[in-house]
Enzyme design. Structure first.
Site, PDB file in Angstrom:
ATOM      1  N   ASP A 263       0.867  -1.166   0.000  1.00 39.95           N
ATOM      2  CA  ASP A 263       0.000   0.000   0.000  1.00 39.95           C
ATOM      3  C   ASP A 263       0.919   1.236   0.000  1.00 39.95           C
ATOM      4  O   ASP A 263       2.143   1.136   0.136  1.00 39.95           O
ATOM      5  CB  ASP A 263      -0.965  -0.003   1.189  1.00 39.95           C
ATOM      6  CG  ASP A 263      -2.187   0.893   0.909  1.00 39.95           C
ATOM      7  OD1 ASP A 263      -2.133   1.696  -0.046  1.00 39.95           O
ATOM      8  OD2 ASP A 263      -3.184   0.801   1.639  1.00 39.95           O
TER       9      ASP A 263
HETATM   10  C1  BGC Z   1      -4.981   3.394   0.144  1.00 38.04           C
HETATM   11  C2  BGC Z   1      -5.158   2.439  -1.010  1.00 38.04           C
HETATM   12  C3  BGC Z   1      -4.988   3.183  -2.310  1.00 38.04           C
HETATM   13  C4  BGC Z   1      -3.643   3.858  -2.330  1.00 38.04           C
HETATM   14  C5  BGC Z   1      -3.352   4.588  -3.631  1.00 38.04           C
HETATM   15  C6  BGC Z   1      -3.730   4.239   0.014  1.00 38.04           C
HETATM   16  O1  BGC Z   1      -3.708   5.247   0.955  1.00 38.04           O
HETATM   17  O2  BGC Z   1      -4.997   2.673   1.351  1.00 38.04           O
HETATM   18  O3  BGC Z   1      -6.411   1.828  -0.941  1.00 38.04           O
HETATM   19  O4  BGC Z   1      -5.153   2.301  -3.381  1.00 38.04           O
HETATM   20  O5  BGC Z   1      -3.587   4.789  -1.272  1.00 38.04           O
HETATM   21  O6  BGC Z   1      -4.143   5.696  -3.804  1.00 38.04           O
END
Ligand code: BGC
Length: 733
Positions: A263
């Protein structure tokens, strides 16, 4: 490209090139010629790093991405195309209802279609991968990201996750209409302690496996090309460095062989977690756990090359990860067409086109859940006042609509004025109050709080007049769209106080009031349920106004069902209809003081999972079974007859719940195993059948294996999760 050529490419690449294939940077770093944009230079990103990076996130636009692709490919020794990824969560330019709303349709067809629309629009804009579906099961409405989930139920979660993967990816990823899906956040992110985002997760292995992993599994079985790890800790180890979760379970047991991405900065966050001392250690831990790509991190970029040179990360592990990146690029056909068919012309043609808007409108209407109706909906001709902050508000997107725009949404006011069903009626519109109180602050400082005092007095006066004038009031209340989503956990699930005051005033002036609630999550709606009608509208997207107006006028008969219980009180959370009985169930021991209950609140939610009313009535005959016995490996049939007993055509969702009366681990009081959405004309009857298979009876047993166990099972067919009547059969070896 043939696999042999791809292998040759991998062999030819330098270590530096390989490492950067595993690095993903924010799109905001890129100018169109792939030069660094000024803002982030202090983050030690180099132009060479940007050019060599295997992927980027959060930028879109056909021309822009074509230029960046060209510049990067030209600068790369092997001219490898870059992957463009984006959170296309519920639509790209045409926003559909937020995923929790989509789940309320109980229609895998609609969900699949919504994902296909999103894929077509975003692919035209240059996107190759979406960070969706989110298959995190969620039983705690305090967690703001339940908006992005399909709710509390294991089976529904799996069905919706698989439908989204099918919709995004289709049968052929080479198609310029398709994008790859990345299921997230592995694993159990929805069970954050106390509903607080990023917080530790405490789940027993049995609960994780039986209830939480199955959604990801369904997405993987549907062919999801990517998986994203999660921010939180499980068993005291951050998921992004958790070898047991990512290797033994994800790769070993769930059989995932695609690309695994962290993530956003979750590799580096293993330092503040207190699991790693520095980014180098974090990079090593993530690589060892099997994380292939470091999303917007600084861990692989600055450290991985040295870790390999020092013999701390094996070259084979890097090759394995890079191979997966190259393989995905090849699956998308990027070596033949690095733009994947993206063009401004195609974007113009498909984005927000009438067919996509029509699909979004249908989804918005079908996602609405009628929670209460004392005969005032559908609206009858006369004087109708639409009052409340959502009456005129355009922005019906969720916090996860990066690429959809507020100005492309159609408000309730616009929807009502354009509705042929309402033409000739007298309509008034009044906001009544601001969306938020003076003191309500939104996460991450994205909304400035200010003094709404005077503004609200004038708005209230206008609303009072409209309420007194109207035959019927449609009171349009709700959360601000940024009150649910990532980092938007809340301990109070009530509407902002200013809206509650408006509610009290309007109900006092005109009891003929239907309340609409817009939200990304279940709210505590006891006060709102005093109104004669209550409709949950979620965050309904670009066509939210017309879609909800279709329900108000009866053009669409409401058929949505709750994918998550609406509690009576936040103190009941987390909650699910599919809980264990306990040895002292409150229902069976009313006379007993020492039962599993609260002193100050019932155990039941205000509105349960699977619940939702219609403008017509339905009756069901008692559940019938084709046999009272079933041998393992055989099937039996359960059926009921559903009749539309009302005056209009309507849709009902018949739900199949099973209860295993005793097991080597206690079994939930019921669990959803199937559903059918049936549309019937007045007076019409349909036989609704379900095949009960041995697979439906399996669980993670006391022997730590997936199996069914001989014994009695109860089958309940109903129209919401409160159903208790059913028929039993005996499962034999
Ligand atoms: C989130 C993800 C997301 C990623 C990219 C993160 O903060 O937890 O779900 O896909 O950002 O935007």
């Amino acid at each position: 490209m043939k696999e042999e050529a791809l292998r040759k490419l991998l062999e030819d690449m330098s270590l530096e090139e390989k490492v950067y294939q595993l690095v993903q940077y924010q799109g905001a770093n890129y100018a169109e010629d792939a030069a660094l944009t000024g803002a982030l230079e202090q983050d030690h990103i180099t132009r060479r790093g940007l050019e060599l990076a295997g992927s980027t996130l959060c930028i879109w636009g056909a021309d822009k991405l074509r230029k960046i692709q060209n510049a990067c490919m030209a600068a790369q020794p092997h001219h490898i195309p870059m992957l463009f990824m984006l959170d296309v969560i519920h639509g790209h330019r045409t926003a559909f209802p937020c995923p929790l709303g989509l789940a309320a349709t109980f229609s895998t067809e609609l969900v699949e279609e919504g994902a296909a629309v999103a894929a077509r629009e975003s692919a035209a804009d240059g996107i190759h991968v979406t960070f969706a579906p989110m298959a995190d099961l969620c039983r705690d409405a305090r967690w703001g990201r339940c908006m992005e989930s399909s709710g509390e139920d294991t089976y529904l979660n799996g069905q919706m996750a698989a439908a989204m993967v099918r919709g995004f990816q289709g049968a052929d990823l080479h198609s310029p209409e398709r994008i790859a899906a990345c299921v997230k956040h592995f694993a159990g992110y929805g069970a954050a302690e106390a509903g607080r985002d990023y917080q530790n997760v405490e789940l027993s292995e049995h609960t994780l496996r039986e209830y939480y992993l199955t959604g990801y599994q369904a997405a993987i079985d549907a062919g999801a090309k990517m998986v994203m790890s999660a921010y939180h800790t499980y068993n005291g180890i951050p998921c992004t460095g958790n070898r047991w979760l990512l290797k033994d379970i994800l790769r070993g047991e769930l059989g995932f062989d695609g690309l695994l991405i962290s993530d956003y900065r979750s590799v580096g966050e293993m330092v503040p977690h207190g699991y790693c001392e520095d980014y180098a250690q974090a990079a090593r831990a993530a690589m060892e756990a099997g994380v292939d790509v470091d999303m917007e991190g600084r861990s692989y970029a600055g450290n991985l090359q040295k870790l390999v040179e020092d013999g701390l990360v094996p070259m084979e592990r890097v090759d394995e990860a890079v191979w997966r990146v190259l393989k995905l690029k090849n699956d998308l056909g990027l070596f033949e067409d690095p733009y994947h068919g993206a063009s401004e012309e195609r974007s113009q043609q498909v984005q927000l086109c009438p067919a996509h808007r029509a699909a979004a409108r249908k989804a918005a209407a079908e996602s609405a859940v009628l929670l209460k109706n004392e005969g005032i909906l559908p609206l009858q001709p006369g004087k109708i006042a639409f009052i409340g902050p959502y009456a005129r508000h355009r922005d019906l997107r969720s916090a996860w609509s990066f690429s959809a725009r507020a100005e492309d949404c159609v408000s309730l006011e616009e929807g009502a004025k354009a509705s042929p069903e309402l033409s000739g009626w007298q309509l008034r519109f009044a906001s009544g109050c601001t969306m938020l109180d003076n003191h309500t602050r939104l996460a991450i400082g994205r909304y400035e709080s200010s003094d709404f005092g005077e503004e609200n007095q004038a708005l209230l006066r206008e609303a009072e007049e409209a309420a007194q004038w109207a035959d019927t009031v449609v009171l349009c209340l709700g959360e601000h769209r940024l009150q649910s989503g990532e980092a938007a956990s809340r301990v109070s699930l009530h509407l902002p106080e200013i809206q509650q005051k408006l509610l009290d005033r309007v109900l006092a002036l005109n009891p003929n009031t239907a309340v609409l609630v817009f939200s990304g999550r279940p709210l505590v709606l006891e006060a709102e349920s005093r109104a004669k009608a209550l409709l949950a509208c979620w965050l309904p997207g670009s066509e939210g106004g017309p879609g909800i107006v279709d329900v108000l006028t009866g053009k669409v008969c409401p058929g949505g069902k709750l994918p998550m219980s609406f509690p009576c009180h936040e103190g009941q959370l987390p909650m699910s209809y599919s809980s264990y009985s306990t040895g002292r169930p409150a229902s069976l021991t009313p006379e007993m003081d020492y039962a599993s209950r609260y002193l100050d609140c019932g155990n039941e939610p205000l509105y349960p999972f699977g619940y939702g009313l219609s403008y017509t009535g339905f009756s069901l005959t008692p559940t019938c079974l084709s046999s009272r016995e079933m041998r393992k490996g055989e099937t039996i049939t359960a059926w009921t007859e559903l009749t539309n007993t009302g005056k209009v055509t309507g849709t009902e969702v018949v739900q199949l719940y099973l209860r295993d009366l005793a097991g080597s681990r206690v079994r939930p009081v019921k669990a959803l195993k199937g559903f059918r959405k049936i549309s019937l004309a007045p007076g019409e009857t349909a036989r609704v059948e379900f095949t009960i298979t041995d697979e439906m009876l399996r669980f993670y047993t006391g022997e730590n294996q997936w199996a069914s166990e001989p014994g009695q099972f109860q089958v309940m067919l109903g129209t919401d999760s409160r159903v208790t009547e059913g028929s039993c059969f005996l499962l034999k070896e």
